[in-house]
Design a protein around this motif. Structure first.
Motif, PDB file in Angstrom:
ATOM      1  N   ASP A 159       0.824  -1.211   0.000  1.00 41.29           N
ATOM      2  CA  ASP A 159       0.000   0.000   0.000  1.00 41.29           C
ATOM      3  C   ASP A 159       0.859   1.262   0.000  1.00 41.29           C
ATOM      4  O   ASP A 159       0.508   2.263  -0.607  1.00 41.29           O
ATOM      5  N   ARG A 160       2.015   1.213   0.676  1.00 39.90           N
ATOM      6  CA  ARG A 160       2.930   2.356   0.697  1.00 39.90           C
ATOM      7  C   ARG A 160       4.327   1.859   0.307  1.00 39.90           C
ATOM      8  O   ARG A 160       5.192   1.657   1.157  1.00 39.90           O
ATOM      9  N   GLY A 212       0.101   9.596  -3.668  1.00 35.90           N
ATOM     10  CA  GLY A 212       0.000   8.235  -3.164  1.00 35.90           C
ATOM     11  C   GLY A 212      -0.377   7.248  -4.246  1.00 35.90           C
ATOM     12  O   GLY A 212       0.153   6.128  -4.303  1.00 35.90           O
ATOM     13  N   GLY A 213      -1.271   7.658  -5.150  1.00 31.84           N
ATOM     14  CA  GLY A 213      -1.680   6.772  -6.235  1.00 31.84           C
ATOM     15  C   GLY A 213      -0.556   6.508  -7.215  1.00 31.84           C
ATOM     16  O   GLY A 213      -0.374   5.381  -7.694  1.00 31.84           O
ATOM     17  N   GLN A 229       1.853   4.107  -5.669  1.00 31.47           N
ATOM     18  CA  GLN A 229       1.341   2.738  -5.720  1.00 31.47           C
ATOM     19  C   GLN A 229       1.479   2.138  -7.118  1.00 31.47           C
ATOM     20  O   GLN A 229       1.777   0.947  -7.270  1.00 31.47           O
ATOM     21  N   SER A 261      -5.019   3.555  -3.077  1.00 29.86           N
ATOM     22  CA  SER A 261      -4.945   4.983  -3.393  1.00 29.86           C
ATOM     23  C   SER A 261      -5.270   5.289  -4.849  1.00 29.86           C
ATOM     24  O   SER A 261      -5.161   6.437  -5.279  1.00 29.86           O
TER      25      SER A 261
END
Length: 566
Positions: A413-414, A469-470, A473, A496
């Motif tokens: 996720d991160r 964030g997207g 990812q 995200s």
């Protein structure tokens, strides 16, 4: 991993690490030892040479031949001093580099299993702690050879007159008691100083990691106080260290002066009796100073205490368990993933699950149900407390590390990006991905468009590529796509992404990567709906396994996705 660790199943002990680090000084440690021995030899021989020169002058003989040994010893002392500095610095640098490689290698090999040690404290141990441990070659040589100087001086005193040596020797037990107390006090102070230093570093690391939250809350002053609240304790331990050193210096000076006066008094009587010469009286004064002079010994002991404390810090870091891997290669197969009776972390309780090869299974469940733990177990980022995880019928611990990492890819996720450029970050893996695979993976992860808009495209340095964030990812997904394998584990890796982009990525997963087994940690109903099967995780076990459309009839299943069922 370093062979030093591979040969040990038990935790590495502090003194063992000190000895190993001392040996890592290599040829420079030998240079340092020879230079220090030469320096000690000069300090022991020079008073005799000087005594001979003085007696020669008093006898009215030609003094030049008597001065030549003094000049030669001066030259040897200068050369030894230069080599001492060079040898000490080089040996310490080599040993420190070895200790740091050892610590970094062990931490990275341990991976998530390294425990709860804060990153800031780990960094402090790798920098300051390793630097102290790296002084082991200098400390060991200085401490050992420093003892030869008073021994040599005492032997010279015996040669001059045994009565003078005996008078001085009677006071040596007092010096031994002082040195023992100094070692005890200094060792404790150094250890406590380093512990508090690590605490401050850990708190600073936490604060830097949450810098945005601290700024948004307006609590920077409060956080600064929290990080530095241990400074008074650090100061107290530092003062204790200096008090121990100063006290030793003061007491040693008093005792040393008294012993020197005693030695000179005895020597004076011997001179009056004609048993020693005036030049030998001068030599006695110098030798008495060498016997009771504690400076080199105290300096060596202090370095040794710091080296042992630094090695103790490192030894604690090296206690992180490193997973052992087998030697088997992955057998032919479609990537069937199987969990049998898995118990882990007090969360998963006898879990059984089969992920068919080449299919996608979405894992859903409430927060804290153990979804990310299940994802970690799937590729052996963690080991279960009981039960086993198999890939195409082979328990994961039996696979070699290269085989395991080659066959299982992760997206998080991160994600963290590694490498100098964006291209390097996407290709980062067991073997660097080819440029063609990097481009294909970026396109499949819908990252190609925004990467090309960066200042230098794929050659843009990672540090110069601000990303949402997207976007981050998508690069994480591209990295997972860029490497061949039979199992993809997506741990909330699309959370995200906007709905349209997530759908495009899902289409790529079903199309271009449809031959891979996919374990997808899902929080959205849409993500679960696009999977072949859904594993509903509840109470530490799989409550149900089926198609999303079939499970949707259960109100409890709908509640997993929120009150509105989305």
């Amino acid at each position: 991993m370093d062979p030093f660790l591979q040969r040990r199943s038990r935790p590495v002990k502090r003194d063992s690490l000190v000895l190993r680090a001392a040996r890592r000084g290599g040829g420079w440690a030998a240079v340092l030892a020879l230079a220090r021995l030469a320096d000690v030899a000069v300090s022991v021989l020079f008073p005799l040479a000087l005594a001979h020169a003085i007696d020669t002058v008093l006898a009215g003989r030609d003094v030049l031949p008597a001065l030549l040994p003094c000049a030669a010893l001066f030259a040897l002392s200068a050369a030894a001093g230069a080599l001492l500095e060079l040898g000490a610095g080089s040996a310490a640098a080599r040993a420190t580099a070895w200790v740091r490689h050892l610590l970094v290698g062990r931490l990275l090999a341990a991976g998530p299993a390294r425990g709860a040690l804060p990153a800031g404290e780990a960094a402090s141990r790798i920098t300051a702690g390793a630097a102290d441990a790296g002084t082991a070659p200098v400390a060991a040589i200085q401490s050992g050879i420093a003892l030869l100087q008073p021994v040599g001086a005492m032997v010279a005193l015996i040669v001059i007159d045994w009565r003078v040596a005996l008078g001085l020797a009677l006071g040596l037990p007092v010096i031994a008691v002082l040195l023992r107390a100094f070692v005890r006090d200094v060792s404790g102070s150094v250890r406590r100083y380093m512990t508090v230093q690590g605490t401050i570093a850990a708190r600073l690391g936490e604060a830097l990691g949450g810098a945005r939250t601290i700024a948004a809350a307006g609590t920077s002053a409060r956080e600064a106080d929290r990080v530095l609240t241990a400074l008074p304790e650090l100061r107290d331990h530092g003062h204790a260290l200096w008090r121990a050193q100063g006290g030793m210096g003061g007491r040693g000076l008093v005792v040393g002066l008294l012993l020197q006066v005693c030695a000179l008094a005895v020597a004076g009587f011997q001179l009056a009796a004609g048993r020693i010469t005036p030049g030998e009286l001068v030599a006695v004064a110098q030798y008495a100073g060498l016997v009771v002079g504690l400076g080199p010994i105290v300096s060596g002991l202090l370095r040794l205490a710091r080296a042992r404390a630094g090695a103790g810090w490192a030894a604690e870091l090296l206690a992180a368990p490193v997973p052992e891997h087998g030697t088997r290669d992955a057998p032919p197969g479609p990537g069937r993933l199987e969990f049998r009776g898995v118990r882990s972390g007090g969360v998963l309780d006898g879990l059984d699950l089969v992920v068919p090869g080449g299919r996608s299974v979405a894992v859903v469940g409430r927060s804290g149900a153990g979804k990310s733990l299940l994802a970690a177990l799937a590729g052996r980022l963690a080991d279960p407390d009981a039960g086993e995880v198999l890939l195409d019928g082979v328990p994961l611990p039996e696979l070699s590390r290269p085989a395991l990492r080659r066959e299982v890819g992760y997206a998080f996720d991160r994600p963290a990006l590694f490498g100098a450029t964006v291209r390097d970050a996407i290709g980062f893996g067991p073997e660097p991905a080819t440029p063609a695979r990097v481009l294909a993976a970026a396109s499949a992860a819908r990252a190609d468009d925004f990467v090309r808009r960066l200042p230098a495209g794929y050659a843009t340095p990672v540090t110069d590529a601000p990303m949402s964030g997207g976007e981050l990812q998508r690069l994480g997904l591209a990295r997972a796509f860029a490497h061949p394998g039979r199992l993809l584990v997506l741990d909330d890796a699309t959370s995200s992404l906007d709905t349209a982009t997530e759908l495009q990525v899902a289409q790529a997963l079903a199309g271009e990567f449809g031959d891979r087994t996919r374990l997808i940690i899902a929080h959205r109903a849409g993500t679960a709906a696009r999977a072949d099967l859904v594993a509903w995780l509840d109470g530490g076990r799989i409550r149900a396994l089926g198609r999303h459309a079939d499970l949707w009839a259960d109100p409890g299943y709908r509640d997993v996705f929120g009150a509105d069922g989305r």
